[in-house]
Design a protein around this motif. Structure first.
Motif, PDB file in Angstrom:
ATOM      1  N   GLU A  79       0.838  -1.205   0.000  1.00 35.33           N
ATOM      2  CA  GLU A  79       0.000   0.000   0.000  1.00 35.33           C
ATOM      3  C   GLU A  79       0.876   1.259   0.000  1.00 35.33           C
ATOM      4  OE1 GLU A  79      -3.847   1.857   2.339  1.00 35.33           O
ATOM      5  OE2 GLU A  79      -2.511   0.513   3.447  1.00 35.33           O
ATOM      6  N   GLU A  80       1.943   1.251   0.781  1.00 40.62           N
ATOM      7  CA  GLU A  80       2.850   2.398   0.835  1.00 40.62           C
ATOM      8  C   GLU A  80       3.464   2.680  -0.539  1.00 40.62           C
ATOM      9  OE1 GLU A  80       5.827   2.109   3.935  1.00 40.62           O
ATOM     10  OE2 GLU A  80       4.329   1.307   5.333  1.00 40.62           O
ATOM     11  N   ILE A  81       3.912   1.629  -1.228  1.00 39.15           N
ATOM     12  CA  ILE A  81       4.511   1.795  -2.557  1.00 39.15           C
ATOM     13  C   ILE A  81       3.485   2.367  -3.527  1.00 39.15           C
ATOM     14  CG2 ILE A  81       5.441   0.555  -4.565  1.00 39.15           C
ATOM     15  CD1 ILE A  81       6.785  -1.355  -2.491  1.00 39.15           C
ATOM     16  N   LEU A  82       2.273   1.837  -3.507  1.00 35.07           N
ATOM     17  CA  LEU A  82       1.224   2.337  -4.400  1.00 35.07           C
ATOM     18  C   LEU A  82       0.944   3.815  -4.149  1.00 35.07           C
ATOM     19  CD1 LEU A  82      -1.233  -0.696  -4.316  1.00 35.07           C
ATOM     20  CD2 LEU A  82       0.147   0.043  -6.266  1.00 35.07           C
ATOM     21  N   LYS A  83       0.907   4.196  -2.888  1.00 32.12           N
ATOM     22  CA  LYS A  83       0.617   5.598  -2.557  1.00 32.12           C
ATOM     23  C   LYS A  83       1.812   6.501  -2.876  1.00 32.12           C
ATOM     24  CE  LYS A  83      -3.211   4.842   0.515  1.00 32.12           C
ATOM     25  NZ  LYS A  83      -3.766   4.882   1.847  1.00 32.12           N
ATOM     26  N   MET A  84       3.037   6.023  -2.652  1.00 34.34           N
ATOM     27  CA  MET A  84       4.216   6.822  -3.015  1.00 34.34           C
ATOM     28  C   MET A  84       4.277   7.058  -4.524  1.00 34.34           C
ATOM     29  SD  MET A  84       7.399   5.772  -0.499  1.00 34.34           S
ATOM     30  CE  MET A  84       7.746   4.300  -1.383  1.00 34.34           C
ATOM     31  N   ALA A  85       3.767   6.103  -5.282  1.00 32.38           N
ATOM     32  CA  ALA A  85       3.737   6.226  -6.739  1.00 32.38           C
ATOM     33  C   ALA A  85       2.492   6.980  -7.211  1.00 32.38           C
ATOM     34  CB  ALA A  85       3.779   4.837  -7.371  1.00 32.38           C
ATOM     35  N   ASN A  86       1.738   7.531  -6.263  1.00 27.51           N
ATOM     36  CA  ASN A  86       0.517   8.304  -6.559  1.00 27.51           C
ATOM     37  C   ASN A  86      -0.570   7.496  -7.266  1.00 27.51           C
ATOM     38  OD1 ASN A  86       1.184  10.821  -5.352  1.00 27.51           O
ATOM     39  ND2 ASN A  86       2.582  11.191  -7.058  1.00 27.51           N
ATOM     40  N   MET A  87      -0.585   6.207  -7.063  1.00 26.06           N
ATOM     41  CA  MET A  87      -1.620   5.373  -7.666  1.00 26.06           C
ATOM     42  C   MET A  87      -3.003   5.691  -7.078  1.00 26.06           C
ATOM     43  SD  MET A  87      -0.481   3.568 -10.074  1.00 26.06           S
ATOM     44  CE  MET A  87       1.133   3.413 -10.740  1.00 26.06           C
ATOM     45  N   ASN A  88      -3.009   6.249  -5.872  1.00 27.64           N
ATOM     46  CA  ASN A  88      -4.282   6.623  -5.263  1.00 27.64           C
ATOM     47  C   ASN A  88      -4.912   7.830  -5.962  1.00 27.64           C
ATOM     48  OD1 ASN A  88      -1.996   7.910  -4.080  1.00 27.64           O
ATOM     49  ND2 ASN A  88      -3.272   8.715  -2.449  1.00 27.64           N
ATOM     50  N   LYS A  89      -4.150   8.495  -6.833  1.00 31.59           N
ATOM     51  CA  LYS A  89      -4.709   9.592  -7.629  1.00 31.59           C
ATOM     52  C   LYS A  89      -5.254   9.096  -8.950  1.00 31.59           C
ATOM     53  CE  LYS A  89      -1.927  13.074  -5.448  1.00 31.59           C
ATOM     54  NZ  LYS A  89      -0.922  14.119  -5.552  1.00 31.59           N
ATOM     55  N   ILE A  90      -4.847   7.886  -9.339  1.00 31.39           N
ATOM     56  CA  ILE A  90      -5.279   7.287 -10.600  1.00 31.39           C
ATOM     57  C   ILE A  90      -6.397   6.278 -10.366  1.00 31.39           C
ATOM     58  CG2 ILE A  90      -4.509   5.904 -12.569  1.00 31.39           C
ATOM     59  CD1 ILE A  90      -1.678   6.996 -12.037  1.00 31.39           C
ATOM     60  N   PHE A  91      -6.297   5.543  -9.262  1.00 27.72           N
ATOM     61  CA  PHE A  91      -7.258   4.492  -8.934  1.00 27.72           C
ATOM     62  C   PHE A  91      -7.962   4.823  -7.630  1.00 27.72           C
ATOM     63  CE2 PHE A  91      -3.781   2.435 -11.214  1.00 27.72           C
ATOM     64  CZ  PHE A  91      -4.435   1.640 -12.141  1.00 27.72           C
ATOM     65  N   GLU A  92      -9.193   4.391  -7.504  1.00 27.51           N
ATOM     66  CA  GLU A  92      -9.891   4.482  -6.232  1.00 27.51           C
ATOM     67  C   GLU A  92      -9.520   3.261  -5.402  1.00 27.51           C
ATOM     68  OE1 GLU A  92     -14.403   4.445  -4.390  1.00 27.51           O
ATOM     69  OE2 GLU A  92     -14.147   4.457  -6.560  1.00 27.51           O
ATOM     70  N   PHE A  93      -9.114   3.485  -4.158  1.00 27.36           N
ATOM     71  CA  PHE A  93      -8.823   2.388  -3.245  1.00 27.36           C
ATOM     72  C   PHE A  93     -10.088   2.082  -2.457  1.00 27.36           C
ATOM     73  CE2 PHE A  93      -4.718   3.351  -4.572  1.00 27.36           C
ATOM     74  CZ  PHE A  93      -3.732   2.651  -3.926  1.00 27.36           C
ATOM     75  N   ILE A  94     -10.447   0.808  -2.413  1.00 31.65           N
ATOM     76  CA  ILE A  94     -11.653   0.424  -1.658  1.00 31.65           C
ATOM     77  C   ILE A  94     -11.288  -0.568  -0.575  1.00 31.65           C
ATOM     78  CG2 ILE A  94     -13.302   0.903  -3.492  1.00 31.65           C
ATOM     79  CD1 ILE A  94     -13.257  -2.106  -4.163  1.00 31.65           C
TER      80      ILE A  94
END
Length: 94
Positions: A79-94
């Protein structure tokens, strides 16, 4: 009625999984019944930059077909890697 499909990712989501990942999402992309795809990260313990690239490419192609993609089950380092890569701006996390 539009369908939701879940792609469960392996514990090691890296370039070695590229072919399988591409084949799986392309079949969902081409299926008009599928309107929503969930990437299940619950098993993922390792991911690298190539997996992030695969995800971005998938998102672009799905968006072009008006299909929604979400991420679920990401936790810990993944989760940390995904957020550091700003994936939370591209994908919705549920």
């Amino acid at each position: 009625m539009p369908e939701i499909k879940t792609l469960t990712l392996p514990d090691r989501f890296d370039y070695s999984y590229h072919r399988q990942f591409s084949d799986a999402y392309v079949s969902l992309l081409e299926n008009a019944e599928i309107a929503h795809v969930v990437l299940d990260f619950s098993l993922v313990k390792y991911l690298d930059s190539s997996s992030l690239g695969m995800m971005v490419l998938m998102q672009k192609e799905m968006k072009a077909k008006n299909k929604k993609v979400q991420i679920k089950g990401a936790r810990g380092t993944t989760e940390e890697i995904l957020k550091m890569a700003n994936m939370n701006k591209i994908f919705e996390f549920i």
